[in-house]
Design an enzyme around this catalytic site. Structure first.
Site, PDB file in Angstrom:
ATOM      1  N   SER A  78      -4.186   4.698   8.610  1.00 49.48           N
ATOM      2  CA  SER A  78      -2.890   5.306   8.923  1.00 49.48           C
ATOM      3  C   SER A  78      -1.707   4.372   8.748  1.00 49.48           C
ATOM      4  O   SER A  78      -0.566   4.828   8.689  1.00 49.48           O
ATOM      5  CB  SER A  78      -2.895   5.844  10.357  1.00 49.48           C
ATOM      6  N   LYS A 126       0.912   1.821  15.486  1.00 54.30           N
ATOM      7  CA  LYS A 126       1.886   2.552  14.680  1.00 54.30           C
ATOM      8  C   LYS A 126       3.183   1.738  14.605  1.00 54.30           C
ATOM      9  O   LYS A 126       3.335   0.726  15.286  1.00 54.30           O
ATOM     10  CB  LYS A 126       2.192   3.931  15.275  1.00 54.30           C
TER      11      LYS A 126
END
Length: 320
Positions: free
Chosen positions: A104, A174
């Site tokens: 990701s 993230k």
């Protein structure tokens, strides 16, 4: 006849005992030139107290046994224990290693990378900032359905003390896009906007668009509440981030107290060693809201005063 007699100032005779013809100690006592003390064993003391004959006055022949040096094998468990305690303290308060389990964050981070996360600055009240890559605990079941690794006992022990990346904790990594007070917007394929300012995002995965055209959360306009952050993966079309968790109890926002720390460097593999700086696009003028600028002005004077006071206090202490 006096043994060891010497002349003193003003004709004063030195203090010592005379040795007569029948004295059994005659010829065996010698006086030092410093304080007139006799040394009865044939050796002479230097001014610093050492022996000129090389004998150790504390040796076994003088009634004091020498201390035996501790064996290396006896000290080894102590050294290992100290090292483990230090590793545990470092993991708890300073830095911790984390393994990247997914794609990701490509291409910034690759699956299998090991990153070092700064855990110290949050202890001093520092909060995540835009552009930082952060590790945070799962805020509300974001990892539901994801396979959980099953480490063995050794891996659990090494993970606990910080010598191996954590395998059991449900953590995510993230990039911070917005902080409390920010308005974030995605329309069409982008660009992504923060407080009306378009971001230039060269870190986005090649072939991806900054915004995703779907009805699952790829198109949005949100305002980040205070004490929360909005996070997105660099692999925009392959990241289940804040956009796709708006139905949770936090509406997709991550509480700041869930943040473990900022990822500052890729430590492994060796050929990928690099730091993880904040991209320049997050430093562009006008990105802060008026409220954020006001808060910065409120904090700045005390911070500057403290920074100026520390050198002055050190100078005063040195003079004292």
């Amino acid at each position: 006849m006096a043994v060891g007699a010497r002349s003193g100032q003003g004709g004063e005779e030195p203090r010592g005992r005379s040795a007569g013809p029948g004295d059994p100690d005659a010829g065996h006592a010698a006086f030092s030139g410093n304080d007139g003390r006799a040394v009865e064993d044939g050796g002479v003391n230097n001014e610093d107290g050492t022996r000129t004959d090389g004998q150790d006055p504390d040796g076994p022949e003088h009634g004091r046994p020498k201390k035996q040096q501790r064996s290396f094998w006896k000290e080894l468990p102590i050294l290992i224990g100290i090292a483990l305690v230090l590793a545990l303290l470092i993991k708890t308060f300073l830095v911790q290693a984390f393994s990247i389990p997914s794609d990701s964050m490509q291409n910034t981070l690759q699956r299998g990378d090991r990153v070092l996360v700064d855990k110290l600055t949050p202890w001093f009240g520092s909060e995540p900032e835009r552009g930082e890559v952060v590790v945070f605990h799962d805020p509300d079941n974001w990892l539901a359905g994801e396979p959980t690794p099953d480490p063995n006992a050794l891996q659990k022990a090494l993970s606990f003390i910080g010598l191996m990346p954590s395998a059991e904790e449900k953590d995510l990594i993230k990039r911070v896009i917005g902080v409390g007070g920010d308005t974030i917007e995605c329309k069409g394929t982008g660009p992504l906007k923060v407080n009306g300012k378009a971001l230039n995002e060269p870190y986005v995965y090649p072939g991806n668009t900054p915004c995703s055209q779907d009805d699952q959360g790829g198109q949005f306009k949100v305002k980040v509440p205070e004490g929360h952050i909005w996070v997105m993966g660099d692999h925009r079309q392959n990241s289940r981030d804040s956009r796709y968790n708006t139905a949770d109890k936090n509406q997709g926002f991550v509480p700041v107290d869930k943040v473990v720390g900022r990822a500052v460097v890729i430590a492994w593999p060796i050929n990928r060693w690099t730091n993880l700086p904040v991209p320049e696009t997050f430093d562009q003028p006008g990105l802060n809201t008026q409220a954020q600028d006001a808060a910065a002005l409120t904090v700045a004077p005390p911070a500057l005063a403290l920074a100026g006071a520390v050198p002055f206090a050190l100078w005063r202490r040195r003079r004292a």
